[in-house]
Enzyme design. Structure first.
Site, PDB file in Angstrom:
ATOM      1  N   CYS A   2      -4.704 -13.376   8.977  1.00 41.42           N
ATOM      2  CA  CYS A   2      -6.117 -13.593   9.271  1.00 41.42           C
ATOM      3  C   CYS A   2      -6.968 -12.496   8.634  1.00 41.42           C
ATOM      4  CB  CYS A   2      -6.345 -13.557  10.767  1.00 41.42           C
ATOM      5  SG  CYS A   2      -5.200 -14.569  11.692  1.00 41.42           S
ATOM      6  N   ARG A  27      -5.503 -14.174   1.078  1.00 43.01           N
ATOM      7  CA  ARG A  27      -4.498 -13.910   2.103  1.00 43.01           C
ATOM      8  C   ARG A  27      -4.018 -15.185   2.777  1.00 43.01           C
ATOM      9  NH1 ARG A  27      -5.070  -8.445   4.305  1.00 43.01           N
ATOM     10  NH2 ARG A  27      -4.377  -9.271   6.278  1.00 43.01           N
ATOM     11  N   TRP A  74      -5.286 -17.672  10.308  1.00 43.42           N
ATOM     12  CA  TRP A  74      -4.016 -18.218   9.849  1.00 43.42           C
ATOM     13  C   TRP A  74      -3.210 -18.440  11.114  1.00 43.42           C
ATOM     14  CZ3 TRP A  74       1.224 -16.725   8.992  1.00 43.42           C
ATOM     15  CH2 TRP A  74       1.868 -17.473   8.006  1.00 43.42           C
ATOM     16  N   ASN A 100      -7.292 -10.207  14.748  1.00 47.33           N
ATOM     17  CA  ASN A 100      -6.048 -10.328  13.987  1.00 47.33           C
ATOM     18  C   ASN A 100      -4.959  -9.695  14.825  1.00 47.33           C
ATOM     19  OD1 ASN A 100      -7.578 -11.244  11.905  1.00 47.33           O
ATOM     20  ND2 ASN A 100      -7.214  -9.500  10.545  1.00 47.33           N
ATOM     21  N   GLY A 101      -3.772 -10.270  14.817  1.00 47.35           N
ATOM     22  CA  GLY A 101      -2.666  -9.682  15.580  1.00 47.35           C
ATOM     23  C   GLY A 101      -2.190 -10.651  16.644  1.00 47.35           C
ATOM     24  N   GLU A 484      21.304 -14.311  -2.773  1.00 44.35           N
ATOM     25  CA  GLU A 484      19.853 -14.119  -2.775  1.00 44.35           C
ATOM     26  C   GLU A 484      19.447 -13.147  -3.893  1.00 44.35           C
ATOM     27  OE1 GLU A 484      17.468 -15.619  -1.621  1.00 44.35           O
ATOM     28  OE2 GLU A 484      15.782 -14.230  -1.647  1.00 44.35           O
ATOM     29  N   LYS A 488      16.876 -14.096  -6.919  1.00 46.27           N
ATOM     30  CA  LYS A 488      15.654 -13.331  -7.251  1.00 46.27           C
ATOM     31  C   LYS A 488      15.647 -13.015  -8.740  1.00 46.27           C
ATOM     32  CE  LYS A 488      14.233 -14.161  -4.433  1.00 46.27           C
ATOM     33  NZ  LYS A 488      13.696 -14.879  -3.362  1.00 46.27           N
ATOM     34  N   GLU A 491      14.902 -16.116 -10.802  1.00 41.65           N
ATOM     35  CA  GLU A 491      13.526 -16.612 -10.629  1.00 41.65           C
ATOM     36  C   GLU A 491      12.506 -15.806 -11.410  1.00 41.65           C
ATOM     37  OE1 GLU A 491      13.573 -16.444  -6.193  1.00 41.65           O
ATOM     38  OE2 GLU A 491      12.415 -18.266  -6.408  1.00 41.65           O
ATOM     39  N   HIS A 507      39.468 -16.139  -8.918  1.00 38.09           N
ATOM     40  CA  HIS A 507      39.776 -17.567  -9.066  1.00 38.09           C
ATOM     41  C   HIS A 507      38.969 -18.206 -10.185  1.00 38.09           C
ATOM     42  CE1 HIS A 507      42.264 -17.397  -5.509  1.00 38.09           C
ATOM     43  NE2 HIS A 507      41.288 -16.741  -4.899  1.00 38.09           N
ATOM     44  N   LYS A 608       5.397 -22.582  -5.093  1.00 40.44           N
ATOM     45  CA  LYS A 608       5.645 -21.866  -3.842  1.00 40.44           C
ATOM     46  C   LYS A 608       6.176 -22.813  -2.765  1.00 40.44           C
ATOM     47  CE  LYS A 608       5.698 -18.301  -1.173  1.00 40.44           C
ATOM     48  NZ  LYS A 608       6.860 -17.425  -1.366  1.00 40.44           N
TER      49      LYS A 608
HETATM   50  C1  F6R Z   1      12.902 -18.548  -3.629  1.00 40.89           C
HETATM   51  C2  F6R Z   1      12.150 -19.434  -2.777  1.00 40.89           C
HETATM   52  C3  F6R Z   1      12.634 -20.814  -2.596  1.00 40.89           C
HETATM   53  C4  F6R Z   1      12.356 -21.319  -1.184  1.00 40.89           C
HETATM   54  C5  F6R Z   1      12.708 -22.797  -1.041  1.00 40.89           C
HETATM   55  C6  F6R Z   1      12.505 -23.284   0.363  1.00 40.89           C
HETATM   56  O1  F6R Z   1      12.341 -17.291  -3.754  1.00 40.89           O
HETATM   57  O2  F6R Z   1      11.132 -19.060  -2.235  1.00 40.89           O
HETATM   58  O3  F6R Z   1      13.989 -20.949  -2.903  1.00 40.89           O
HETATM   59  O4  F6R Z   1      13.104 -20.561  -0.298  1.00 40.89           O
HETATM   60  O5  F6R Z   1      11.912 -23.548  -1.917  1.00 40.89           O
HETATM   61  O6  F6R Z   1      11.199 -23.083   0.763  1.00 40.89           O
HETATM   62  P1  F6R Z   1      10.798 -23.009   2.275  1.00 40.89           P
HETATM   63  O7  F6R Z   1      11.425 -21.789   2.866  1.00 40.89           O
HETATM   64  O8  F6R Z   1       9.310 -22.945   2.267  1.00 40.89           O
HETATM   65  O9  F6R Z   1      11.338 -24.242   2.928  1.00 40.89           O
END
Ligand code: F6R
Length: 613
Positions: A2, A27, A74, A100-101, A484, A488, A491, A507, A608
């Site tokens: 927020c 934000r 938010w 906020n909070g 993970e 990263k 990506e 293997h 995203k």
């Molecule tokens: C990687 C990433 C994606 C999401 C995936 C699922 O950095 O952000 O792999 O994790 O698209 O997204 P959510 O968590 O929004 O369901």
């Protein structure tokens, strides 16, 4: 998260509030509102969606006034809607508050106030604040400041607040505990804001409110007191940042900012669920104790990074409870014939709550009568609306496309859930649970320590950034961490990366190893039974001339002797080490991407939120 803006001065506050809120749009928010003191009236306008909706509603019913507060919300408590949008008022409509909070004890306060005749109009935690101030004034508080101070002493949680009242129309109040808030000092005018960019075009002179401080702003100046009412000296500082950099709080990208936010995000989750005590709050469980005691099976469904979190959650839930836990990818589950029946709890993990494959899978499961528990970051999202219970990650909006703080928040939420479920089922001894909770509380500081090593990680990343490929190895709790870390790297640096459970290497993937291949080996330990095994795997890489980058526990010289480069992290209980280790991998990927010159916040081809199949 927020946003808050406030103004007091000779000008009309409305355009200043709207402009400030616009500067906080990055934000993320789902509704917005303003409250303005106008000719002995308190005028409020609120609207869901974009700020332009609020502006349109203000064009229809214009308002002006030289004292005002504004907010972008938010949603956390209560769906995104007009009635839940801030500002909120007391029963008399004379006091307005933006917040906020999180007020953790809001339900108890609300029940107490409602029993004394206060009527609540929203589902928010915030609404108790103006009612508490009203309550304190009715109980004889001598001034607004006194009433605010007494009201806040009754709350538990975190807040940044802007408050106006018709009783003191020439004053704007602000208070802070745990959520950022600044006051801006202009020429005969003052501002408040949750973040510097909101007011940077109007003044560079700011006072950073400290935790537990309340500010009284009048045209002639600003006064600060602490929660005991004792005056505190206000230190005016000059902000040097340019507006664009200020949005990122001085970080060069949102992703780097979000990486650095992780200690704070995890502390918020810990405080929310544990407070100062050791006992998990019942809300984390969602369903009653009998349900958990009779449950036998969980099916966790998710995609991408969230799937790695679910893999970690499976290990922890299985380790701390007698439950059988399975994981599946949303895109696989929805076309599979996996057996689920009403006795299975479906656990969905999703940052956005809008991922099409996760949603389709959980809908299928719901249709088959399963109950649905979600771990999600976005209130009001589709997943949240369809869930029987939601465990929020409270990470705040994640703007960088590659997930960082949402991931560690998912891991923390899963750790808290596993401990709570283990306790309620009686699967975990109370002493062990207490010991683990103490260890969990050490995680944010451990992450901080890794962040302080960013320069060392940068040097290592720059040395290895230009190869075509890399391999990530980890075992047990840190196998998902390896996955993970590799994700990263793929990506944001566009470098091919693979992750394997370290014991699987022989293997097949061992054929890849040569003197050029960077192999990132996660070999941290406390009492990890797989540590020695992991070291044997690392030695297999060494024997074939691979270039080993080790993530090792502080003081572990054995690993450093084998590795070409070592990133040390603080000793952390094995079960919780993924939250710390992954931060080193996030930074490694980050600096590799930077060296390769990619667009880190918006990597090519990625979205995203993946709302299509
Ligand atoms: C990687 C990433 C994606 C999401 C995936 C699922 O950095 O952000 O792999 O994790 O698209 O997204 P959510 O968590 O929004 O369901």
């Amino acid at each position: 998260m927020c946003g808050i803006v406030g103004y007091i001065g000779p000008a009309d506050s409305v355009p200043i509030l709207v402009d400030g809120l616009t500067r906080l749009e990055y934000r993320g928010y789902d509704s917005a509102g303003v409250a303005v003191l106008q000719d002995s009236r308190l005028e409020i306008r609120r609207h869901t969606g974009r700020l332009s909706n609020l502006e349109a509603s203000m064009q229809q019913a214009p308002l002006t006034g030289s004292v005002g507060i504004g907010h972008t919300r938010w949603a956390t408590h209560g769906a995104p809607s007009e009635k839940n949008a801030h500002p909120h008022t007391d029963s008399t409509g004379r006091i307005a508050v933006v917040h906020n909070g999180i007020i953790e004890n809001y339900q108890a306060l609300r029940n107490e106030l409602a029993a004394r005749g206060h009527r609540f109009l929203s589902e928010t935690d915030t609404e108790v604040i103006p009612h508490l101030i009203e309550d304190e004034l009715a109980a004889g508080a001598a001034s607004m400041l006194e009433a605010i101070r007494r009201a806040l002493a009754r709350t538990r949680g975190a807040y940044a607040l802007g408050i106006v009242s018709l009783d003191e129309p020439e004053t704007l109040y602000a208070a802070r505990l745990g959520s950022p808030l600044i006051a801006g000092v202009g020429d005969g005018e003052l501002y408040i804001a949750s973040d510097v960019p909101a007011i940077l075009n109007r003044t560079r002179q700011v006072v950073y409110l400290g935790d537990g401080q309340i500010a009284t702003l009048r045209r002639e100046g600003l006064e600060l007191v602490d929660m005991a009412g004792k005056p505190v000296a206000a230190e005016v500082q000059t902000v040097e940042l340019e507006a664009e950099a200020a949005e990122r709080a001085g970080f060069e990208t949102f992703m780097l900012k979000e990486i650095h936010e992780q200690p704070r995000v995890l502390r918020t989750l810990l405080n929310l669920h544990l407070g100062n005590g050791q006992q998990d709050t019942p809300e984390i469980l969602g369903f009653d104790a009998d349900y958990w005691r009779s449950l036998r099976r969980i099916m966790a469904i998710s995609c991408g990074t969230a799937y790695h979190a679910a893999m970690y959650g499976r290990l922890l839930l299985e380790g701390l409870t007698g439950l059988a836990v399975e994981t599946d990818l949303g895109s696989e589950f929805r076309y599979s014939n996996r057996k689920i029946d009403p006795a299975t709890l479906v656990l969905a993990v999703s940052q956005s709550g809008e991922t099409a494959d996760t949603l389709a899978s959980v809908r299928m499961a719901h249709e088959r009568g399963c109950r649905l528990l979600s771990i999600c970051n976005v209130a009001g999202s589709s997943l949240v609306r369809e869930s029987d219970h939601v465990l929020y990650t409270h990470a705040g909006p994640e703007i960088g496309v590659a997930s960082t703080k949402a991931y560690t928040a998912q891991l923390m939420a899963l750790a808290l859930l596993a401990l709570a479920v283990g306790r309620v089922r009686g699967d975990i001894a109370p002493e062990l649970a207490d010991e683990m909770i103490s260890d969990l509380r050490a995680v944010p500081d451990a992450i901080h320590y890794v962040l302080n090593r960013a320069e060392i990680i940068r040097e290592i990343a720059e040395k290895h950034h230009d190869g075509p490929s890399s391999l990530y190895l980890g075992r047990r709790y840190n196998f998902p961490t390896a996955l993970e870390g590799a994700l990263k790297n793929k990506e944001i640096s566009y470098q091919h990366a693979e992750a394997y459970a370290a014991g699987e290497m022989k293997h097949g993937p061992i054929a890849l190893i040569n003197e050029y291949l960077p192999v990132i080996c996660i070999c941290t330990r406390t009492r990890d039974e797989v540590y020695e095994k992991t070291i044997s795997n690392v030695r297999e890489v060494e024997a074939r001339g691979g270039r080993i980058i080790a993530i090792a526990t502080d003081g572990d010289t054995e690993v450093a002797d084998i590795a070409e480069d070592t990133i040390y992290v603080p000793q952390t209980r094995d079960e919780f080490s993924p939250m710390v280790n992954v931060v080193a991998l996030q930074l490694l990927a980050y600096y590799a991407a930077q060296a390769r010159g990619t667009d880190i916040d918006k990597p090519r081809n990625l979205a995203k939120s993946v709302t299509v199949e």
